[in-house]
Design an enzyme around this catalytic site. Structure first.
Site, PDB file in Angstrom:
ATOM      1  N   SER A 216      10.837  84.332  42.786  1.00  0.00           N
ATOM      2  CA  SER A 216      12.347  83.320  42.736  1.00  0.00           C
ATOM      3  C   SER A 216      13.443  83.011  41.578  1.00  0.00           C
ATOM      4  CB  SER A 216      11.696  81.632  43.063  1.00  0.00           C
ATOM      5  OG  SER A 216      10.974  81.072  41.650  1.00  0.00           O
ATOM      6  N   HIS A 244      11.163  83.739  49.582  1.00  0.00           N
ATOM      7  CA  HIS A 244      12.458  84.579  49.526  1.00  0.00           C
ATOM      8  C   HIS A 244      12.936  86.019  49.561  1.00  0.00           C
ATOM      9  CE1 HIS A 244      13.843  81.311  46.740  1.00  0.00           C
ATOM     10  NE2 HIS A 244      12.590  81.091  46.272  1.00  0.00           N
ATOM     11  N   LYS A 275      14.568  78.683  53.003  1.00  0.00           N
ATOM     12  CA  LYS A 275      15.335  79.363  52.467  1.00  0.00           C
ATOM     13  C   LYS A 275      15.985  79.700  53.985  1.00  0.00           C
ATOM     14  CE  LYS A 275      12.139  78.725  48.486  1.00  0.00           C
ATOM     15  NZ  LYS A 275      12.760  77.323  48.061  1.00  0.00           N
TER      16      LYS A 275
END
Length: 470
Positions: A216, A244, A275
């Site tokens: 991240s 992610h 996300k």
């Protein structure tokens, strides 16, 4: 904290001498005294308009976002470079409509915890979809991504077990290992990982390797093609956090395992829905036996209310769109390739970034905060990441891209970064930090700042894994 005679160099050094790490714990002060000390520090930060956290937004997570200035109260339309909504699905009409329809059907909440009445067919549908999307037999969903990771790990591992964790893994993964034996391996260093696996091959009941698919703070990808064989060789299990990577990596957007043609070969896949999927909450996916066990022993699942049904329905719609609209991912990757090429041409240090996350590594907390403030004044929303969230010499600006960013948006950001990079002499690694150290080697010696007795007691100033991760 008092301003020190208007001496800019001293102010810069003082601000860097005191960080969030100094306020983690005061053995000699109670919690209210600690809060008062931190407020004093915050006031000093405010003098330089360095407080750019928790800016309040008045619109959705789109490339241009309406944001209230922390200091002036002015409403600004800003180029938003801080979102993890990589595919802009939180604003997709079908995703919003799925949530609206679910509100009409279920209301706004679930009414209870999953095991005692809080499970609806919208939750069951989401669990089935995410399990299939990740190549697993079964899955369970939580109302929090952080809670999902920490609760899953706390229910699986104790002092008879060993967690082997990448040193840059997300805070939720590290916090979940507080009740077990924990060994870190150097980031993405598979030789180091193998050394640990060899050393402890027969010492623990369960050995679990824990990694992120995409990291991240750095935007680089785990070496999954090397880690999976190592896990099998040494009888360890692998837990992969796809926060992610979902929607970004892989032919269909399934994530890191699909990217390496290893889908279906990961023991435990976890992640958040906040996300690319445009929602909130988390999941863990694995074989049916483990998921069944976790439903009864994961305290964060048992004792928390279920994810709201409208959220579950909206996320289910988002998974469908990731599959049916691959052009969104294609637009994102065009932006990634363009932005990366331009940043490198300008001479910025972006580490090993490979995805939609771009660290611009400055290595100086004060300059990072100055640049972030200046970007804010130019209506560009970027986040600072400073010590102790990252080591001192790798403090950075963190930018993230979305599919709906236009080249015009990116060019405006690049122009501003170029101007500020020259202003602060950070392009190609230049910095005036050395000059400051020569001029003022010990500026805190005679100032009026409080002397924090624990200032040098924070584990050699190691990175605090619980601060500022996304």
């Amino acid at each position: 904290m008092e301003k020190l005679n208007g001496n800019t160099i001293i102010e810069q050094e003082v601000e860097q001498s005191f960080t969030l790490a100094d306020f983690i714990n005061f053995p000699e002060k109670d919690i209210m005294d600690r809060a008062r000390e931190f407020r004093q520090f915050s006031k000093y930060i405010d003098q330089h308009k360095h407080n750019t956290v928790q800016r309040v937004s008045y619109s959705s997570s789109t490339p241009i976002r309406l944001v209230k200035d922390n200091y002036t109260g002015e409403m600004r339309n800003m180029i938003y470079m801080a979102s993890n909504d990589y595919l802009n699905l939180s604003s997709h009409p079908k995703v919003k409509q799925a949530g609206i329809d679910a509100i009409h059907k279920y209301g706004t909440g679930s009414g209870s915890a999953p095991l005692i009445g809080g499970t609806t067919n919208s939750h069951v549908e989401l669990e089935q979809k995410i399990a299939k999307f990740k190549g697993c037999e079964s899955a369970m969903v939580y109302s929090s991504g952080y809670g999902s990771n920490i609760s899953t790990l706390l229910s699986m591992l104790d002092k008879s077990d060993l967690a082997i964790v990448d040193e840059l893994a997300h805070a939720s993964l590290i916090d979940g290992c507080k009740n077990t034996n924990l060994k870190f391996f150097r980031h993405n260093d598979t030789d180091y990982l193998e050394t640990i696996l060899m050393r402890f091959s027969n010492d623990f009941r369960t050995k679990l390797i824990i990694i992120d698919g995409v990291y991240s703070m750095d935007g680089d990808i785990a070496k999954l093609d090397k880690i999976v064989p190592l896990a099998k060789k040494y009888g360890a299990y692998l837990m992969l956090d796809e926060a992610h990577a979902t929607g970004v990596l892989g032919e269909t957007g399934s994530g890191t395992a699909e990217h390496f043609n290893l889908k279906g070969q990961i023991d435990i896949v976890c992640g958040t829905f906040s996300k690319s999927l445009g929602g909130v909450g988390g999941f863990v996916a694995s074989n049916a036996e483990l998921i069944n066990l976790l439903r009864f022993y994961s305290r964060g699942y048992m004792f928390s209310a279920s994810m709201t049904p409208p959220t579950a329905a909206a996320i289910s719609a988002a998974i469908d769109i990731i599959k049916s609209e691959p052009e969104r991912r294609e637009r994102l990757w065009r932006n990634i390739k363009y932005f990366k090429r331009k940043l490198l041409e300008l001479g910025f240090n972006i580490g090993q970034s490979e995805t939609a996350i771009f660290p611009i590594i400055i290595g100086d907390d004060f300059i990072v905060k100055e640049m972030c403030r200046d970007l804010n004044d130019l209506n560009i929303y970027v986040n600072p990441v400073i010590y102790p969230a990252v080591p001192r010499k790798s403090s950075r600006l963190r930018l993230s891209l979305m599919a709906d960013h236009s080249q015009k948006h990116l060019d405006k950001v690049l122009k501003a970064l170029e101007e500020l990079g020259k202003k602060y002499k950070v392009i190609k690694g230049e910095s005036e930090r050395e000059k400051w150290e020569v001029l003022m080697p010990d500026v805190t010696k005679n100032n009026k700042l409080p002397k924090y007795s624990n200032h040098e007691k924070h584990a050699d100033r190691k990175r605090n894994f619980s601060l500022v991760q996304y």
